[in-house]
Design a protein around this motif. Structure first.
Motif, PDB file in Angstrom:
ATOM      1  N   GLN A   3       2.653  15.667 -48.602  1.00 55.38           N
ATOM      2  CA  GLN A   3       3.979  15.079 -48.497  1.00 55.38           C
ATOM      3  C   GLN A   3       4.575  14.891 -49.891  1.00 55.38           C
ATOM      4  O   GLN A   3       4.015  14.177 -50.719  1.00 55.38           O
ATOM      5  N   THR A   6      10.558  12.673 -51.078  1.00 56.17           N
ATOM      6  CA  THR A   6      11.888  13.263 -51.252  1.00 56.17           C
ATOM      7  C   THR A   6      13.005  12.227 -51.280  1.00 56.17           C
ATOM      8  O   THR A   6      14.112  12.545 -51.665  1.00 56.17           O
ATOM      9  N   ARG A   7      12.702  11.020 -50.825  1.00 53.97           N
ATOM     10  CA  ARG A   7      13.761   9.999 -50.867  1.00 53.97           C
ATOM     11  C   ARG A   7      13.202   8.772 -51.528  1.00 53.97           C
ATOM     12  O   ARG A   7      12.270   8.154 -51.023  1.00 53.97           O
ATOM     13  N   LEU A   9      13.593   5.133 -52.732  1.00 56.82           N
ATOM     14  CA  LEU A   9      14.435   3.978 -52.413  1.00 56.82           C
ATOM     15  C   LEU A   9      14.047   2.770 -53.246  1.00 56.82           C
ATOM     16  O   LEU A   9      12.873   2.557 -53.537  1.00 56.82           O
ATOM     17  N   GLN A  86      17.338  11.262 -54.339  1.00 60.00           N
ATOM     18  CA  GLN A  86      16.732  12.157 -53.365  1.00 60.00           C
ATOM     19  C   GLN A  86      16.335  13.470 -54.020  1.00 60.00           C
ATOM     20  O   GLN A  86      17.006  13.944 -54.930  1.00 60.00           O
ATOM     21  N   ARG A 105      22.587   9.499 -54.868  1.00 55.79           N
ATOM     22  CA  ARG A 105      23.485   9.536 -53.716  1.00 55.79           C
ATOM     23  C   ARG A 105      24.551   8.443 -53.687  1.00 55.79           C
ATOM     24  O   ARG A 105      24.438   7.468 -52.934  1.00 55.79           O
ATOM     25  N   GLY A 379      22.062  19.145 -45.863  1.00 57.18           N
ATOM     26  CA  GLY A 379      22.751  18.513 -44.748  1.00 57.18           C
ATOM     27  C   GLY A 379      24.011  17.769 -45.123  1.00 57.18           C
ATOM     28  O   GLY A 379      24.842  17.500 -44.273  1.00 57.18           O
ATOM     29  N   ILE A 380      24.157  17.427 -46.386  1.00 58.91           N
ATOM     30  CA  ILE A 380      25.283  16.596 -46.828  1.00 58.91           C
ATOM     31  C   ILE A 380      26.407  17.474 -47.347  1.00 58.91           C
ATOM     32  O   ILE A 380      26.200  18.290 -48.246  1.00 58.91           O
TER      33      ILE A 380
ATOM     34  N   LEU B   9      15.140  -2.263 -44.829  1.00 56.38           N
ATOM     35  CA  LEU B   9      14.802  -0.847 -45.018  1.00 56.38           C
ATOM     36  C   LEU B   9      13.335  -0.599 -44.709  1.00 56.38           C
ATOM     37  O   LEU B   9      12.475  -1.421 -44.997  1.00 56.38           O
ATOM     38  N   ASP B  11      10.244   2.419 -45.313  1.00 58.46           N
ATOM     39  CA  ASP B  11       9.901   3.569 -46.122  1.00 58.46           C
ATOM     40  C   ASP B  11      10.014   4.846 -45.294  1.00 58.46           C
ATOM     41  O   ASP B  11       9.763   4.803 -44.089  1.00 58.46           O
ATOM     42  N   PRO B  12      10.377   5.981 -45.915  1.00 61.43           N
ATOM     43  CA  PRO B  12      10.396   7.237 -45.145  1.00 61.43           C
ATOM     44  C   PRO B  12       9.096   7.452 -44.362  1.00 61.43           C
ATOM     45  O   PRO B  12       9.114   7.898 -43.214  1.00 61.43           O
ATOM     46  N   GLU B  13       7.967   7.071 -44.972  1.00 61.70           N
ATOM     47  CA  GLU B  13       6.673   7.273 -44.306  1.00 61.70           C
ATOM     48  C   GLU B  13       6.549   6.447 -43.023  1.00 61.70           C
ATOM     49  O   GLU B  13       5.650   6.698 -42.211  1.00 61.70           O
ATOM     50  N   GLU B  74       9.147  15.489 -40.477  1.00 63.41           N
ATOM     51  CA  GLU B  74       9.544  15.766 -41.856  1.00 63.41           C
ATOM     52  C   GLU B  74      11.055  16.006 -41.950  1.00 63.41           C
ATOM     53  O   GLU B  74      11.716  15.550 -42.876  1.00 63.41           O
ATOM     54  N   MET B  77      12.878  12.758 -41.629  1.00 60.47           N
ATOM     55  CA  MET B  77      12.807  12.033 -42.892  1.00 60.47           C
ATOM     56  C   MET B  77      13.749  12.647 -43.930  1.00 60.47           C
ATOM     57  O   MET B  77      14.428  11.927 -44.674  1.00 60.47           O
ATOM     58  N   HIS B  78      13.771  13.972 -43.952  1.00 58.69           N
ATOM     59  CA  HIS B  78      14.663  14.648 -44.895  1.00 58.69           C
ATOM     60  C   HIS B  78      16.117  14.247 -44.652  1.00 58.69           C
ATOM     61  O   HIS B  78      16.907  14.129 -45.588  1.00 58.69           O
ATOM     62  N   PHE B  79      16.446  14.053 -43.379  1.00 59.54           N
ATOM     63  CA  PHE B  79      17.828  13.721 -43.025  1.00 59.54           C
ATOM     64  C   PHE B  79      18.019  12.218 -42.799  1.00 59.54           C
ATOM     65  O   PHE B  79      18.725  11.793 -41.894  1.00 59.54           O
ATOM     66  N   SER B  80      17.324  11.404 -43.580  1.00 59.54           N
ATOM     67  CA  SER B  80      17.610   9.966 -43.731  1.00 59.54           C
ATOM     68  C   SER B  80      16.917   8.990 -42.799  1.00 59.54           C
ATOM     69  O   SER B  80      17.260   7.812 -42.781  1.00 59.54           O
ATOM     70  N   ARG B  81      15.943   9.424 -42.017  1.00 60.89           N
ATOM     71  CA  ARG B  81      15.161   8.454 -41.271  1.00 60.89           C
ATOM     72  C   ARG B  81      14.100   7.855 -42.170  1.00 60.89           C
ATOM     73  O   ARG B  81      13.622   8.523 -43.071  1.00 60.89           O
ATOM     74  N   PRO B  82      13.679   6.614 -41.932  1.00 61.44           N
ATOM     75  CA  PRO B  82      14.282   5.662 -40.991  1.00 61.44           C
ATOM     76  C   PRO B  82      15.645   5.206 -41.500  1.00 61.44           C
ATOM     77  O   PRO B  82      15.870   5.146 -42.707  1.00 61.44           O
ATOM     78  N   ARG B 105      21.934   1.508 -38.221  1.00 64.38           N
ATOM     79  CA  ARG B 105      22.894   2.414 -38.842  1.00 64.38           C
ATOM     80  C   ARG B 105      22.586   3.895 -38.655  1.00 64.38           C
ATOM     81  O   ARG B 105      22.113   4.558 -39.579  1.00 64.38           O
ATOM     82  N   VAL B 108      24.277   6.877 -41.066  1.00 61.97           N
ATOM     83  CA  VAL B 108      23.808   7.420 -42.354  1.00 61.97           C
ATOM     84  C   VAL B 108      23.223   8.824 -42.219  1.00 61.97           C
ATOM     85  O   VAL B 108      22.930   9.471 -43.219  1.00 61.97           O
ATOM     86  N   PRO B 110      23.236  12.714 -42.078  1.00 62.24           N
ATOM     87  CA  PRO B 110      24.226  13.587 -42.738  1.00 62.24           C
ATOM     88  C   PRO B 110      25.296  14.120 -41.782  1.00 62.24           C
ATOM     89  O   PRO B 110      26.399  14.415 -42.224  1.00 62.24           O
TER      90      PRO B 110
END
Lengths: 435, 435
Positions: A3, A6-7, A9, A86, A105, A379-380, B9, B11-13, B74, B77-82, B105, B108, B110
């Protein structure tokens, strides 16, 4: 599967507590603003008729750090700070580049760009001294939206003069500002003497940012409950944007990366400065290249002159020492409205003159195509302004591929393009020229 | 100053690893889909001509949890989850309510709504079985955008039939889908026999979601490299949305809150289900009220009948036991295009019939005014669909104020309204009726 993070925070509580002032880090003293009538250096206090007192103070400040008022910091947090950093992992794969590309971002702000950082701060200072109303101009509409929301947040009235061509093309931007409770009129307007004068000469005038600034200034000077607020160029405006770069430094530390290149689009320069100034003020980035990306239709850095010039068209603003294409320059109607400005911030101009930063200019077809590539991979859909930085990053990543060497690229995604789809539609319909 | 945690928030994981299936938690067995020609119960396999195999399997699944493929996770996650859970602290202050209001939300993403959760999952399953192209319909455009981006992400072609009235009103949505590489045509179109038939009768037909579904289905059945993908109503679609509610539960735990009310807007029901099903499947929310918010112009739950009906206009889909206003019902042209659907998901219908959930209907002026209030306080301009949930939450918060009691309200912000500013502009210009 390994993994990749990629984001990246940060917690809301990690929102910066200070602004970083670039001025004390410059090699030379900044040339003072000049009185537009006499060409004499202007004392800062003379600006207090127009700007909030604290902003004027900050404009001339040589402090390295300036504390962010707790109420402002809370507002920034409420409106999504810190923003994510990101990694553009899908873009990297698409380009087959060994470069690692990160982007900051600012598009996650509710108004869709980085502009809220300073709009909220300026509105707060104005409110603290009893101001009831802010007047401003907007080109693409990102700034006007940020001012309208900031005023709503703090209980002020907002008056926005919006460049007519953008007002007509971006009806949704006007609607957004009105949703926030702001008043929006197309500029040139009949609200000001200067606007009426221009309309008399040419009732169909498409407007320019310079004209809209003149209108907002005239409005401000006629009302004692109003202050003016500017979205770029001046020291205090760029100062407020340095939350961006401070967060980015933290986030790069979290993934143990040091950028080889930091890229931002440049109109007046607030987004570029916000990202790069905290790094330029640090000793940790001496090997980093800083690249300003601008439109070839409005090539202020790459083809302008370093000289004293007005910030507006009517010649009402103080003269600033800056790179400029001339205050009467009317840029072609490209879609990156936020970059259609004849000048660039004095601090950026000096850094460029002193070769601490570089600049590149691109045609809008190349830029918007880069935006489409970014949309398909990440995607953005980026703001056309931000797509200038993406184009620069892509070129650099392809260069890394050609030379077979790793590289860390960081660029600023200053905003999203949800209100700019007309630009992409025109591109896809083949209606654009690559100016 | 006490800092209230307003943005929660993960974490993506921490993106969920399973979907939660509501079916085994229902009191009764779901009534089977019926063959549209014979009215006989349909074996799930019959749907494999249209849908990806794995989706059909999930449609009939009674497993409590279904693993999310790592590649899908994956992508999510790439597209903003969570996505963030946020406290509407400024809205609370504005309403002077003792209620604490949280919102999840999905804006958020994309593509601007929750739709990507299932679009990506369905596209992945299709790609895994060798499908090269997906066909679908879209109303407001949120679903079509999600399908277009998902296809781009996975290297598939996307074909989107967009309800003509939305296609004309929301040009930017079409441009967004095309930016992602999708093909978009207004429906009724000349691409299908059904579309041509309707256009012959009425060349200016504004289209409906039912017609667009029929077109996408016909397209799918004529091509052996194409599968169809649906954005709501069916079990597997709602299943994929349950990542929303699972995250929300985690986030509420982090601030030690148990909701008294959970509110979501309902068209076909995917957003409402995504938020509420993980809670309805848990023993920890037995005292929570679940409220579906719908438009009074298309009051499927509050005024529809619980019966077998077609999902489309041409009668090509299996019949489903659901609340429906009738497959030929053409809702008024309200701005919440995503809620203009005659039916609602069979699982939601059963839960409503069994009084496990409630429903409320609102006129669009009241709804959009709630959206404006939200924009002014929280900064985010909501999709008109999501504004239904906001209206419900505001009413409930005002009720709490009247009764002087604390209350925890959670609502789903299913998407942003950046592509729907026309609705708000029409509202502000006084052009709407409160239907």
């Amino acid at each position: 599967m390994t993994q990749v993070k990629t984001r990246i925070l940060l917690d809301p509580e990690e929102t910066p507590k200070h602004f970083i002032n670039i001025v004390p880090y410059l090699r030379r003293k900044l040339d003072p603003p000049l009185n537009p009538l006499t060409d004499e250096p202007m004392p800062p206090e003379a600006l207090e008729a127009i700007f909030a007192r604290e902003c004027v103070k900050q404009e001339a400040s040589t402090e390295k750090r300036i504390r962010i008022p707790e109420e402002v910091r809370e507002g920034l947090m409420h409106f999504s700070r810190p923003t994510p950093l990101q990694r553009a992992i899908r873009l990297e794969k698409y380009l087959k580049t060994p470069a690692r590309i990160y982007f900051k971002r600012e598009d996650v702000s509710p108004t869709g760009s980085h502009k809220l950082n300073t709009a909220l701060t300026q509105a707060y200072y104005a409110q603290q001294q009893g101001v009831e109303r802010l007047a401003t101009e907007t080109g693409a509409g990102q700034w006007g939206s940020a001012v309208a929301l900031s005023c709503s947040y703090l209980g002020l009235e907002a008056m926005v003069y919006m460049v007519r061509i953008s007002y007509d093309q971006k009806k949704y931007r006007g609607a957004l500002m009105r949703s926030y409770g702001g008043e929006v009129v197309p500029s040139p307007s009949t609200r000001t003497e200067f606007g009426r004068k221009i309309l008399t000469e040419n009732p169909d005038h498409p407007g320019t940012l310079g004209i809209a600034i003149s209108e907002a200034l005239e409005d401000t000077m006629k009302s004692d409950r109003t202050k003016y607020t500017l979205g770029s160029v001046l020291n205090h405006v760029l100062l407020h944007q340095t939350v961006i770069g401070q967060e980015t430094i933290e986030q790069l530390n979290m993934v143990e990366e040091t950028p080889d290149e930091v890229i931002g689009c440049v109109g007046g320069g607030s987004n570029f400065a916000g990202l790069s100034y905290p790094m330029l003020a640090s000793d940790d980035f001496t090997n980093t290249k800083f690249i300003a990306a601008e439109p070839s239709a409005c090539p202020t850095l790459t083809e302008g002159r370093y000289c004293y010039d007005f910030g507006d068209t009517a010649g009402m603003t103080p003269k600033l020492k800056m790179y400029s294409l001339g205050a009467s320059f009317t840029p072609p109607k490209i879609h990156a409205g936020g970059l259609r400005y004849h000048g660039v911030a004095p601090t950026i101009s000096m850094l460029y003159e002193d070769k601490k930063i570089e600049a590149k200019a691109y045609g809008q077809i190349d830029v918007l195509n880069a935006g489409i590539t970014f949309a398909k991979t990440e995607g953005i859909i980026p703001a056309p302004e931000s797509a200038h930085a993406i184009k620069t990053a892509i070129d650099s990543a392809l260069d890394a591929k050609e030379n077979g060497r790793e590289k860390v690229i960081v660029f600023g995604l200053s905003g999203h393009g949800h209100f700019d789809m007309l630009a992409y539609e025109a591109l896809m319909q083949g209606e654009l020229e690559n100016t």
